[in-house]
Design a protein around this motif. Structure first.
Motif, PDB file in Angstrom:
ATOM      1  N   VAL A 164       0.833  -1.207   0.000  1.00  0.00           N
ATOM      2  CA  VAL A 164       0.000   0.000   0.000  1.00  0.00           C
ATOM      3  C   VAL A 164       0.866   1.254   0.000  1.00  0.00           C
ATOM      4  N   VAL A 165       1.906   1.259   0.851  1.00  0.00           N
ATOM      5  CA  VAL A 165       2.796   2.423   0.916  1.00  0.00           C
ATOM      6  C   VAL A 165       3.448   2.660  -0.441  1.00  0.00           C
ATOM      7  N   TYR A 166       3.887   1.573  -1.063  1.00  0.00           N
ATOM      8  CA  TYR A 166       4.558   1.660  -2.367  1.00  0.00           C
ATOM      9  C   TYR A 166       3.622   2.294  -3.397  1.00  0.00           C
ATOM     10  N   LEU A 167       2.368   1.807  -3.442  1.00  0.00           N
ATOM     11  CA  LEU A 167       1.408   2.318  -4.426  1.00  0.00           C
ATOM     12  C   LEU A 167       1.032   3.772  -4.121  1.00  0.00           C
ATOM     13  N   MET A 168       0.845   4.096  -2.834  1.00  0.00           N
ATOM     14  CA  MET A 168       0.487   5.462  -2.464  1.00  0.00           C
ATOM     15  C   MET A 168       1.602   6.427  -2.845  1.00  0.00           C
ATOM     16  N   ALA A 169       2.847   6.008  -2.591  1.00  0.00           N
ATOM     17  CA  ALA A 169       3.990   6.856  -2.931  1.00  0.00           C
ATOM     18  C   ALA A 169       3.985   7.150  -4.420  1.00  0.00           C
ATOM     19  N   ALA A 170       3.706   6.122  -5.199  1.00  0.00           N
ATOM     20  CA  ALA A 170       3.681   6.288  -6.649  1.00  0.00           C
ATOM     21  C   ALA A 170       2.589   7.279  -7.046  1.00  0.00           C
ATOM     22  N   LEU A 171       1.417   7.149  -6.403  1.00  0.00           N
ATOM     23  CA  LEU A 171       0.284   8.011  -6.721  1.00  0.00           C
ATOM     24  C   LEU A 171       0.599   9.466  -6.378  1.00  0.00           C
ATOM     25  N   VAL A 172       1.118   9.684  -5.158  1.00  0.00           N
ATOM     26  CA  VAL A 172       1.441  11.044  -4.711  1.00  0.00           C
ATOM     27  C   VAL A 172       2.512  11.640  -5.623  1.00  0.00           C
ATOM     28  N   TYR A 173       3.516  10.821  -5.939  1.00  0.00           N
ATOM     29  CA  TYR A 173       4.607  11.304  -6.789  1.00  0.00           C
ATOM     30  C   TYR A 173       4.064  11.742  -8.151  1.00  0.00           C
ATOM     31  N   SER A 174       3.217  10.908  -8.708  1.00  0.00           N
ATOM     32  CA  SER A 174       2.687  11.225 -10.031  1.00  0.00           C
ATOM     33  C   SER A 174       1.827  12.479  -9.985  1.00  0.00           C
ATOM     34  N   PHE A 175       1.137  12.684  -8.850  1.00  0.00           N
ATOM     35  CA  PHE A 175       0.280  13.867  -8.706  1.00  0.00           C
ATOM     36  C   PHE A 175       1.134  15.129  -8.583  1.00  0.00           C
ATOM     37  N   ILE A 176       2.182  15.031  -7.724  1.00  0.00           N
ATOM     38  CA  ILE A 176       3.021  16.209  -7.480  1.00  0.00           C
ATOM     39  C   ILE A 176       3.781  16.603  -8.734  1.00  0.00           C
ATOM     40  N   THR A 177       4.233  15.591  -9.475  1.00  0.00           N
ATOM     41  CA  THR A 177       5.059  15.896 -10.647  1.00  0.00           C
ATOM     42  C   THR A 177       4.225  16.088 -11.901  1.00  0.00           C
ATOM     43  N   ASN A 178       2.909  15.984 -11.767  1.00  0.00           N
ATOM     44  CA  ASN A 178       2.038  16.142 -12.930  1.00  0.00           C
ATOM     45  C   ASN A 178       2.030  17.603 -13.362  1.00  0.00           C
ATOM     46  N   SER A 179       2.511  17.891 -14.573  1.00  0.00           N
ATOM     47  CA  SER A 179       2.620  19.284 -14.992  1.00  0.00           C
ATOM     48  C   SER A 179       1.234  19.908 -15.194  1.00  0.00           C
ATOM     49  N   ASN A 180       0.211  19.070 -15.426  1.00  0.00           N
ATOM     50  CA  ASN A 180      -1.141  19.605 -15.619  1.00  0.00           C
ATOM     51  C   ASN A 180      -1.715  20.240 -14.364  1.00  0.00           C
ATOM     52  N   VAL A 181      -1.165  19.862 -13.181  1.00  0.00           N
ATOM     53  CA  VAL A 181      -1.647  20.463 -11.939  1.00  0.00           C
ATOM     54  C   VAL A 181      -1.216  21.923 -11.851  1.00  0.00           C
ATOM     55  N   GLU A 182      -0.117  22.245 -12.509  1.00  0.00           N
ATOM     56  CA  GLU A 182       0.395  23.627 -12.524  1.00  0.00           C
ATOM     57  C   GLU A 182       0.559  24.160 -11.109  1.00  0.00           C
ATOM     58  N   TRP A 183       1.483  23.577 -10.379  1.00  0.00           N
ATOM     59  CA  TRP A 183       1.692  23.985  -8.982  1.00  0.00           C
ATOM     60  C   TRP A 183       1.917  25.476  -8.812  1.00  0.00           C
ATOM     61  N   PRO A 184       2.689  26.124  -9.711  1.00  0.00           N
ATOM     62  CA  PRO A 184       2.868  27.584  -9.523  1.00  0.00           C
ATOM     63  C   PRO A 184       1.515  28.313  -9.482  1.00  0.00           C
ATOM     64  N   THR A 185       0.565  27.862 -10.316  1.00  0.00           N
ATOM     65  CA  THR A 185      -0.761  28.490 -10.307  1.00  0.00           C
ATOM     66  C   THR A 185      -1.469  28.205  -8.989  1.00  0.00           C
ATOM     67  N   VAL A 186      -1.300  26.962  -8.494  1.00  0.00           N
ATOM     68  CA  VAL A 186      -1.913  26.620  -7.206  1.00  0.00           C
ATOM     69  C   VAL A 186      -1.416  27.575  -6.131  1.00  0.00           C
ATOM     70  N   TRP A 187      -0.112  27.745  -6.042  1.00  0.00           N
ATOM     71  CA  TRP A 187       0.465  28.644  -5.018  1.00  0.00           C
ATOM     72  C   TRP A 187      -0.035  30.063  -5.206  1.00  0.00           C
ATOM     73  N   GLU A 188      -0.140  30.465  -6.480  1.00  0.00           N
ATOM     74  CA  GLU A 188      -0.547  31.835  -6.775  1.00  0.00           C
ATOM     75  C   GLU A 188      -1.950  32.114  -6.223  1.00  0.00           C
ATOM     76  N   TYR A 189      -2.825  31.115  -6.354  1.00  0.00           N
ATOM     77  CA  TYR A 189      -4.227  31.340  -5.948  1.00  0.00           C
ATOM     78  C   TYR A 189      -4.535  30.932  -4.509  1.00  0.00           C
ATOM     79  N   LEU A 190      -3.637  30.116  -3.933  1.00  0.00           N
ATOM     80  CA  LEU A 190      -3.958  29.557  -2.614  1.00  0.00           C
ATOM     81  C   LEU A 190      -4.216  30.657  -1.577  1.00  0.00           C
ATOM     82  N   PHE A 191      -3.365  31.709  -1.611  1.00  0.00           N
ATOM     83  CA  PHE A 191      -3.553  32.790  -0.634  1.00  0.00           C
ATOM     84  C   PHE A 191      -3.911  34.094  -1.323  1.00  0.00           C
ATOM     85  N   ALA A 192      -4.407  34.013  -2.546  1.00  0.00           N
ATOM     86  CA  ALA A 192      -4.793  35.235  -3.270  1.00  0.00           C
ATOM     87  C   ALA A 192      -5.968  35.890  -2.543  1.00  0.00           C
ATOM     88  N   PRO A 193      -6.010  37.249  -2.563  1.00  0.00           N
ATOM     89  CA  PRO A 193      -7.110  37.958  -1.893  1.00  0.00           C
ATOM     90  C   PRO A 193      -8.463  37.448  -2.355  1.00  0.00           C
TER      91      PRO A 193
END
Lengths: 321, 272
Positions: free
Chosen positions: A46-75
């Motif tokens: 389970v840990v192995y599969l979860m790690a893979a899932l989280v990794y794929s999510f974090i490194t997924n360029s479609n998530v656009e993390w910079p945009t997430v950060w930009e809006y997370l605390f936006a007014p």
């Protein structure tokens, strides 16, 4: 606290010491514990599969993390978040107060009161909250004017234009969410009240307590133990249900983010922002729920010393006053 | 304030004029649907008397007790406590139902102790005892606390004031329940099988408190299966079965030389 002859004037005997065992306590048994190999192996997988899932999510360029950060605390997000919290709190207060009132009405032996409560619950539970939100927002369409007066007599105390009343989005939003919640809360409060042992009611009545006092001091405090976990659930549900007011142009958090992504097509990152905030808030609610449960669990685990201390403190406060 | 005579309460019955019964039932009928549970019960308990109701389960003893403080409404007959009609007001020949508030007021003069204690689990022992005096009689918290402490001490629980019911033994819980009822300074105490839910070892401590109450002059109606208690303490005994009083009289007559076959049969089974 009292002298050694504190049992003077008492009827029942004091508890005597317990009989002594024949020998001192022997050493505890030492045994080889069961090895749960299956658990270890499945956990590793389970840990192995979860790690893979989280990794794929974090490194997924479609998530656009910079945009997430930009809006997370936006007014824009924070302002929406404030409205989300405001709506949740006010609606739940209306829901809780209305729920207790409706539950007591429903259980009343007055057929008028219990009938009114039944019809209320029937209507508000029987129609989707989404529809109710839109209905309240369109109040002006089917009742353009709200008039306070005596029906059929022509006597009018005052009137207001309902269009103006519901033009501030928060009014129909709170009406819809709060009144709908009251119907659900009524049923869970009723379940809590019914769960209290009938003997409690009789004991209170036999002491000369009125039915109202009995409800307030004896039945409801015990019903709370049953109500709180479910009510916490309802609050978490409400937090997320507020997102439905986007349908009437409500600018709570999700409504605002939705408005942005429909223009910019940054759909995934903004949904991630919304999820992060909802998860954060529900975590807070879970913690406060646990606190409340501990409070209403009084008498079901609270330390004696604590109760004695509290009473001593109250007594001290009185003598000083 | 405390005198160390061992008294739990001051004698009751002063408010009833001399020769008047504290409890009087006249042809009381009670039914649940089609089932008649009480079928014309007559009863008289004088002030400061201890009256014991015996009989098999389902005989109507508990129902009669619950009718006395109006937890159940009677269907026919009349029932007075301290000369007052319970639950109704009589105007001429017509009976009017009393409002909940007035019924509550009547009940506050009648203490009741239940088989299953029914202590308030979210309150400590002393809070249980203080609750009604403060909320119903509007006694000051300070006075209620002092009186509650004294009452609990007198039933042998001076060291359990701040204990929650869940941490008390059955016998201790029942003694708190007795103190809770006494805190309202009732003129009548009703006991509904107060020792039936207790371990045999703990029955004695509750009976001791009740015996002391009888000595103190409290008026009591007790439903119990403790024949020994009835013999020792009771001024009057009644055997109930099938919703009627089969036999009543002084304990030495009813319990030692019963006239009715039903009483003999019951006693032979209980004492066997």
């Amino acid at each position: 606290m009292e002298s050694s002859d504190q049992y003077d004037g008492q009827v029942a005997p004091a508890e005597s010491g317990l009989p002594a065992p024949a020998a001192a306590r022997p050493e505890s048994i030492k045994a080889v514990p069961i090895r749960h190999w299956g658990r270890w192996i499945s956990a590793a997988i389970v840990v192995y599969l979860m790690a893979a899932l989280v990794y794929s999510f974090i490194t997924n360029s479609n998530v656009e993390w910079p945009t997430v950060w930009e809006y997370l605390f936006a007014p824009l997000t924070l302002r929406g978040l404030a409205l989300t919290i405001e709506l949740t709190v006010i609606s739940m207060i209306i829901g809780a107060a209305g729920g207790v009132l409706l539950a007591v009405m429903r259980l009343s032996d007055n057929p008028v009161l219990s009938g009114i409560a039944w019809v209320y619950i029937w209507f508000f539970r029987g129609t989707p909250v989404y529809v109710q939100i839109i209905l309240w927002a369109n109040l002006g369409v089917f009742y353009p004017k709200l008039i306070a007066g005596l029906p059929f007599t022509g006597i009018v105390f005052g009137s207001t234009d309902s269009g103006t009343l519901v033009s501030r989005i928060i009014v129909p939003a709170i009406l819809a969410l709060g009144l709908n919640e009251a119907a659900y809360a009524a049923e869970l409060v009723r379940a809590g009240i019914i769960s209290v042992d009938a003997g409690q009611n009789e004991a209170a009545l036999s002491l000369g307590m009125s039915p109202t006092l009995t409800m307030r001091r004896v039945v409801l405090p015990q019903a709370m133990r049953v109500i709180i976990p479910t009510f916490g659930n309802e609050t978490i549900s409400m937090l997320k249900t507020t997102s439905l007011i986007a349908a009437i142009g409500g600018l709570e958090m999700f409504g605002r983010l939705q408005a942005v992504y429909s223009q910019t097509f940054q759909i995934i990152p903004l949904l991630v922002v919304a999820c992060i905030w909802y998860l954060f808030l529900t975590s807070l609610l879970t913690v406060s729920q646990a606190r409340l449960e501990a409070y209403f669990g009084k008498g079901f685990g609270e330390k004696e010393a604590e109760a004695a201390e509290k009473r001593a403190a109250r007594r001290a406060a009185r003598t000083h006053a | 304030m405390p005198d160390d005579s061992g008294h739990i309460v001051a004698p009751t019955g002063a408010e009833v004029s001399a020769g008047q019964p504290m409890v009087k039932a006249e042809q009381v009928w009670k039914s649940f649907g089609k089932l008649d549970v009480l079928k014309g019960v007559d009863l008289e308990v004088m002030p400061q008397q201890t009256y014991v109701l015996l009989g098999p389960s389902g005989g109507g003893k508990s129902t009669l007790l619950r009718c006395i403080n109006h937890l159940e409404l009677i269907n026919a007959g009349r029932l007075w406590v301290g000369g007052e009609l319970m639950g109704y007001r009589q105007k001429g020949a017509v009976l009017h139902e009393m409002k909940a508030r007035d019924v509550a007021k009547q009940r506050s003069h009648v203490g009741m102790v239940f088989q299953r204690f029914n202590l308030f689990p979210h309150m400590t022992a002393i809070e249980n005892v203080m609750e009604a005096p403060i909320r119903v009689q509007h006694v000051s918290r300070k006075q209620a606390e002092a009186e509650a402490e004294e009452l609990l001490r007198r039933v042998g629980l001076g060291d359990k004031l701040d204990t929650y019911p869940a941490q008390l033994s059955g016998g201790q819980q029942q003694r708190v329940a007795i103190a809770r009822a006494l805190a309202m300074k009732p003129k009548l105490m009703l006991f509904d099988e107060p020792t039936s839910a207790l371990d045999p070892e703990l029955v004695g401590e509750v009976l001791d408190v009740m015996k002391q109450l009888a000595v103190d002059g409290m008026t009591m109606v007790v439903v119990t299966h403790e024949i020994g208690f009835a013999k020792e303490v009771a001024d009057g005994v009644a055997l109930m079965d099938g919703g009627v009083i089969v036999e009543d009289g002084p304990p030495l007559e009813v319990l030692v030389n019963p006239k009715e076959e039903r009483t003999k049969l019951f006693l032979s089974k209980v004492l066997a």
